[in-house]
Scaffold this motif. Structure first.
Motif, PDB file in Angstrom:
ATOM      1  N   LEU A  84       9.023   7.770   2.110  1.00 34.41           N
ATOM      2  CA  LEU A  84       8.275   8.984   1.813  1.00 34.41           C
ATOM      3  C   LEU A  84       8.798   9.664   0.553  1.00 34.41           C
ATOM      4  N   GLN A  85      10.122   9.734   0.422  1.00 36.12           N
ATOM      5  CA  GLN A  85      10.694  10.365  -0.771  1.00 36.12           C
ATOM      6  C   GLN A  85      10.281   9.597  -2.032  1.00 36.12           C
ATOM      7  N   ARG A  86      10.287   8.262  -1.921  1.00 38.46           N
ATOM      8  CA  ARG A  86       9.868   7.467  -3.077  1.00 38.46           C
ATOM      9  C   ARG A  86       8.405   7.762  -3.417  1.00 38.46           C
ATOM     10  N   ALA A  87       7.572   7.851  -2.390  1.00 39.89           N
ATOM     11  CA  ALA A  87       6.155   8.130  -2.617  1.00 39.89           C
ATOM     12  C   ALA A  87       5.962   9.503  -3.254  1.00 39.89           C
ATOM     13  N   VAL A  88       6.731  10.487  -2.775  1.00 42.64           N
ATOM     14  CA  VAL A  88       6.627  11.831  -3.354  1.00 42.64           C
ATOM     15  C   VAL A  88       7.072  11.797  -4.818  1.00 42.64           C
ATOM     16  N   ASP A  89       8.168  11.091  -5.095  1.00 45.34           N
ATOM     17  CA  ASP A  89       8.634  10.978  -6.480  1.00 45.34           C
ATOM     18  C   ASP A  89       7.562  10.326  -7.356  1.00 45.34           C
ATOM     19  N   GLU A  90       6.928   9.285  -6.812  1.00 45.66           N
ATOM     20  CA  GLU A  90       5.861   8.606  -7.561  1.00 45.66           C
ATOM     21  C   GLU A  90       4.686   9.555  -7.822  1.00 45.66           C
ATOM     22  N   ALA A  91       4.328  10.319  -6.789  1.00 49.61           N
ATOM     23  CA  ALA A  91       3.196  11.239  -6.943  1.00 49.61           C
ATOM     24  C   ALA A  91       3.515  12.330  -7.969  1.00 49.61           C
ATOM     25  N   TYR A  92       4.793  12.748  -8.023  1.00 48.13           N
ATOM     26  CA  TYR A  92       5.204  13.691  -9.069  1.00 48.13           C
ATOM     27  C   TYR A  92       5.079  13.028 -10.436  1.00 48.13           C
ATOM     28  N   ALA A  93       5.581  11.774 -10.521  1.00 46.00           N
ATOM     29  CA  ALA A  93       5.579  11.080 -11.815  1.00 46.00           C
ATOM     30  C   ALA A  93       4.160  10.870 -12.336  1.00 46.00           C
ATOM     31  N   ARG A  94       3.204  10.655 -11.413  1.00 45.75           N
ATOM     32  CA  ARG A  94       1.823  10.426 -11.842  1.00 45.75           C
ATOM     33  C   ARG A  94       1.015  11.718 -11.965  1.00 45.75           C
ATOM     34  N   GLY A  95       1.668  12.852 -11.723  1.00 42.77           N
ATOM     35  CA  GLY A  95       0.997  14.125 -11.940  1.00 42.77           C
ATOM     36  C   GLY A  95       0.089  14.600 -10.815  1.00 42.77           C
ATOM     37  N   PHE A  96       0.160  13.947  -9.636  1.00 44.02           N
ATOM     38  CA  PHE A  96      -0.616  14.464  -8.500  1.00 44.02           C
ATOM     39  C   PHE A  96       0.081  15.670  -7.892  1.00 44.02           C
ATOM     40  N   LEU A  97       1.410  15.680  -8.018  1.00 45.05           N
ATOM     41  CA  LEU A  97       2.203  16.810  -7.528  1.00 45.05           C
ATOM     42  C   LEU A  97       2.904  17.453  -8.720  1.00 45.05           C
TER      43      LEU A  97
ATOM     44  N   ALA B  49       0.828  -1.213   0.000  1.00 47.90           N
ATOM     45  CA  ALA B  49       0.000   0.000   0.000  1.00 47.90           C
ATOM     46  C   ALA B  49       0.859   1.258   0.000  1.00 47.90           C
ATOM     47  N   ASN B  50       2.142   1.106   0.321  1.00 50.35           N
ATOM     48  CA  ASN B  50       2.984   2.306   0.320  1.00 50.35           C
ATOM     49  C   ASN B  50       3.646   2.578  -1.039  1.00 50.35           C
ATOM     50  N   THR B  51       3.293   1.791  -2.050  1.00 53.96           N
ATOM     51  CA  THR B  51       3.736   2.117  -3.404  1.00 53.96           C
ATOM     52  C   THR B  51       2.550   2.735  -4.145  1.00 53.96           C
ATOM     53  N   ILE B  52       2.815   3.443  -5.214  1.00 55.85           N
ATOM     54  CA  ILE B  52       1.735   4.191  -5.875  1.00 55.85           C
ATOM     55  C   ILE B  52       0.650   3.258  -6.413  1.00 55.85           C
ATOM     56  N   ASP B  53       1.056   2.151  -7.021  1.00 54.28           N
ATOM     57  CA  ASP B  53       0.026   1.268  -7.585  1.00 54.28           C
ATOM     58  C   ASP B  53      -0.806   0.619  -6.485  1.00 54.28           C
ATOM     59  N   GLY B  54      -0.107   0.171  -5.435  1.00 53.84           N
ATOM     60  CA  GLY B  54      -0.823  -0.405  -4.299  1.00 53.84           C
ATOM     61  C   GLY B  54      -1.769   0.618  -3.685  1.00 53.84           C
ATOM     62  N   ALA B  55      -1.269   1.848  -3.538  1.00 48.40           N
ATOM     63  CA  ALA B  55      -2.076   2.896  -2.922  1.00 48.40           C
ATOM     64  C   ALA B  55      -3.298   3.219  -3.780  1.00 48.40           C
ATOM     65  N   LEU B  56      -3.073   3.321  -5.102  1.00 45.64           N
ATOM     66  CA  LEU B  56      -4.204   3.647  -5.983  1.00 45.64           C
ATOM     67  C   LEU B  56      -5.270   2.559  -5.919  1.00 45.64           C
ATOM     68  N   SER B  57      -4.828   1.299  -5.811  1.00 43.27           N
ATOM     69  CA  SER B  57      -5.829   0.231  -5.738  1.00 43.27           C
ATOM     70  C   SER B  57      -6.551   0.251  -4.398  1.00 43.27           C
ATOM     71  N   CYS B  58      -5.966   0.928  -3.394  1.00 44.29           N
ATOM     72  CA  CYS B  58      -6.662   1.114  -2.109  1.00 44.29           C
ATOM     73  C   CYS B  58      -7.461   2.419  -2.116  1.00 44.29           C
ATOM     74  N   GLY B  59      -7.492   3.108  -3.245  1.00 45.41           N
ATOM     75  CA  GLY B  59      -8.327   4.309  -3.341  1.00 45.41           C
ATOM     76  C   GLY B  59      -7.628   5.620  -3.067  1.00 45.41           C
ATOM     77  N   ALA B  60      -6.283   5.605  -3.003  1.00 48.38           N
ATOM     78  CA  ALA B  60      -5.562   6.842  -2.716  1.00 48.38           C
ATOM     79  C   ALA B  60      -5.833   7.893  -3.797  1.00 48.38           C
ATOM     80  N   TYR B  61      -5.796   9.126  -3.416  1.00 49.33           N
ATOM     81  CA  TYR B  61      -6.020  10.300  -4.271  1.00 49.33           C
ATOM     82  C   TYR B  61      -7.445  10.382  -4.805  1.00 49.33           C
ATOM     83  N   GLY B  62      -8.330   9.496  -4.335  1.00 42.40           N
ATOM     84  CA  GLY B  62      -9.710   9.505  -4.795  1.00 42.40           C
ATOM     85  C   GLY B  62     -10.482  10.748  -4.372  1.00 42.40           C
ATOM     86  N   VAL B  63     -10.050  11.387  -3.286  1.00 44.01           N
ATOM     87  CA  VAL B  63     -10.781  12.545  -2.767  1.00 44.01           C
ATOM     88  C   VAL B  63     -10.267  13.856  -3.377  1.00 44.01           C
ATOM     89  N   VAL B  64      -9.113  13.777  -4.064  1.00 46.48           N
ATOM     90  CA  VAL B  64      -8.522  15.011  -4.607  1.00 46.48           C
ATOM     91  C   VAL B  64      -9.489  15.760  -5.542  1.00 46.48           C
TER      92      VAL B  64
END
Lengths: 167, 450
Positions: free
Chosen positions: B135-148, B19-34
């Motif tokens: 956390l840094q990896r997660a931030v990098d992932e969020a940048y790569a996916r365009g959330f940040l 769940a702490n990787t972007i794909d795992g997080a997205l499948s758990c519904g992360a960023y759904g409220v944005v």
């Protein structure tokens, strides 16, 4: 020859610098980069950081000496920096026993490094692993619930063959 | 509807591998409220947070929505997340960062938008090397996916969140918000005199809001389900649930997300499976090392902030027997919910040794700026240590109380109080243990030692 950063470190510094509106704010990240590069932060490195960020040497020196993770000591630390928690949650579950066992097995006191430079032992304040006390951090790795001597010994054996550096 | 023990808001992904990787997080519904959050007016988000009764989870318990309204009207504020978790006995923010960094980042996006933050920072404790990497990896992932780092459509235009992970370098004091800001600006972590408060003049001289990790991690659910829903989960003026970190002499220590109504007794006997080896309880520190200890007859109190502060079941802290400690303006001190770090101590615990260890901690961590704290914490550490080690002198108990009372309320930041309150708390609740150490009779070095 004056000390200088590697190209890789310079790239990291430029990246860090770009995240802040002024150079001073990059001081902590750059000191981490410097410590990763040189192992510790003697006067020459402090001067290098101050030149790189165009900050007064006295400012950088003040910052380095304020934070416990920045090391001024001339002797770089061992490959494994063992941070042993002895604050209350760990103390109640045997944190000092862990500290003593490590000290005995490695033949060093707190703040000392083994002659083969494999281990440096330090006593840490709460590591935020209270629910899994007693706890030790080595680099990115946590060793939790070290409630027997065997577990402590196994940790030391693993780290001797598979070091966990901080950077 | 009040929360029950199955209500999981910030801990829902604890223990979920991946769940702490972007794909795992997205499948758990992360960023759904944005999208929903960015579709709202900024003021409407702040209103929702106010309505939720969300209170700061770092220790002070200040209402988050109210804090946000202290930003001068029409000005944008930096959002800084306090991930400098170092209060002894507190280990919840580290769990959130490790298991669910994308939940935190989602909260940061929502908070940044509401406050108009030009660039947000997460100040993470230096010793948390693994969490900083996660956390840094997660931030990098969020940048790569365009959330940040990329303009996202929002009410009336676009909004871009910039987010930087800033590592500390070992200093408890940097968990205090103004000290954290100085550290983030590349200085020594000395607390600032307030006012001006950070909401008016904070990071780089601009309005700034500093919020704890758990506080921010609650934002997505508040926006998703509404402030009203969150307020109703809680109790009194405290909305939502609470992460409680239980350590010490219980069978199942751990980090538990619990309803505000849960009492300390329920946590020990029920949630944590009772006392270790069936031994008797001696004392509980309810909310991190800086809050006063309570005794076994005071544990039928909920972990909610106002209950711990005001319940008459908890005897007030005293400066000497019969004289209540005055927090200022005649306010008495019982205990506090603090950071949610609960330490359970059984009958074998040497309270003087525990207290001495804590005092050594505060002496080590005092930044040295204010004389009462710099000198006082050193004295408390020395006197409490000599008592613990069997070298106590007549009058040492009174000496500790007098030093602690001299620190409290006389320093720029709360570290002075954080040392004085537990000292006075131990003296109030376990005075006999301290007085017994006043005679210069060498007792065997207790285990655990100091």
């Amino acid at each position: 020859m004056a000390l200088s950063f590697s190209d890789e470190a310079m790239q990291k510094i430029a990246a860090a610098r770009s995240r802040y509106p002024n150079a001073q704010a990059a001081c902590l990240p750059v000191l981490h980069i410097a410590q990763a590069e040189f192992g510790y932060l003697p006067d020459e490195v402090i001067e290098l950081v101050s030149n790189t960020l165009e900050l007064p040497v006295a400012h950088v020196h003040g910052v380095v000496t304020f934070y416990t993770m920045f090391r001024r000591r001339r002797q770089p630390v061992g490959e494994n920096l063992l941070m042993v928690c002895t604050n209350i949650s760990c103390m109640l579950r045997g944190g000092y026993r862990v500290l003593d066992r490590i000290s005995q097995k490695l033949g060093i006191q707190v703040d000392e490094t083994t002659p083969d430079k494999k281990f440096t032992l330090i006593e840490e304040e709460c590591l935020a692993a209270c629910a899994d006390a007693p706890a030790v951090i080595c680099g990115p790795r946590y060793f939790l619930r070290l409630d027997t001597d065997e577990k402590v010994d196994r940790m030391l054996q693993e780290l001797a063959t598979h070091p966990e550096p901080e950077y | 509807m009040p929360a029950d023990r199955s209500t999981k808001i910030v801990s829902r992904n604890f223990g979920v591998e991946g769940a702490n990787t972007i794909d795992g997080a997205l499948s758990c519904g992360a960023y759904g409220v944005v999208p929903k959050a960015l579709g709202m007016e900024r003021a409407a988000i702040i209103e929702e947070v106010k309505k939720s009764n969300l209170r700061g989870r770092g220790g002070a318990g200040f209402p988050t929505g109210l804090k946000w309204t202290f930003v001068p009207k029409g000005e944008d504020a930096y959002l800084v997340v306090n991930a400098d978790e170092s209060e002894p006995a507190t280990c919840k923010d580290r769990e959130i960062i490790y298991w669910d960094p994308h939940l935190l980042i989602e909260g940061v996006i929502i908070g940044s938008y509401a406050l108009g933050s030009p660039h947000s920072y997460i100040y993470i404790r230096g010793e948390m090397i693994r969490e900083a990497r996660v956390l840094q990896r997660a931030v990098d992932e969020a940048y790569a996916r365009g959330f940040l780092g990329k303009p996202l459509a929002c009410k009336g235009g676009t909004f871009t969140t910039e987010l930087t992970v800033h590592r500390g370098a070992g200093a408890y004091i940097c968990g205090e918000e103004t000290s954290l800001l100085n550290s983030l600006e590349g200085k020594r972590g000395w607390p600032r005199v307030k006012p001006p408060f950070p909401a008016v003049k904070g990071l780089f001289g601009k309005p700034t809001i500093v919020n704890n990790v758990e506080t921010i991690a609650n934002l997505p659910s508040i926006i998703d389900k509404g402030g009203q829903w969150f307020a109703e989960l809680g109790m009194g003026r405290s909305g939502g649930t609470r992460l409680i970190c239980v350590s010490g002499h219980v069978n199942r220590p751990g980090v538990y997300e619990l309803p505000m109504q849960t009492t300390m007794r329920e946590i020990i006997e029920d949630v944590c499976g009772g006392m270790l080896d069936g031994r008797k309880l001696k004392g509980v520190i309810p909310g991190g090392s800086s809050v006063p200890v309570v005794t076994p007859d005071e544990i039928d109190v909920p972990i909610e902030a106002d209950a711990l502060a005001n319940s008459e079941l908890i005897k007030p802290v005293e400066v000497r027997p019969g004289v209540n400690f005055d927090m200022g303006g005649g306010k008495i001190l019982r205990s506090q919910a603090g950071s949610g770090g609960m330490v359970v101590m059984d009958e074998t615990t040497d309270m003087v040794a525990v207290c001495a260890r804590l005092m050594r901690f505060y002496a080590h961590e005092s930044c040295g700026q204010c004389t009462p704290c710099r000198e006082g914490t050193g004295w408390l550490a020395r006197v409490a240590t000599r008592m613990a080690q069997g070298h106590g002198r007549p009058g040492d108990t009174e000496l500790c109380a007098s030093i602690a009372n001299g620190i409290a309320g006389n320093t720029i930041c709360p570290l002075g109080d954080a040392a004085a309150w537990p000292m006075l708390g131990f003296l109030t609740k376990f005075r006999a243990d301290f007085e017994a150490r006043e005679n210069r009779k060498v007792v065997a070095m207790p285990e655990p030692r100091v």
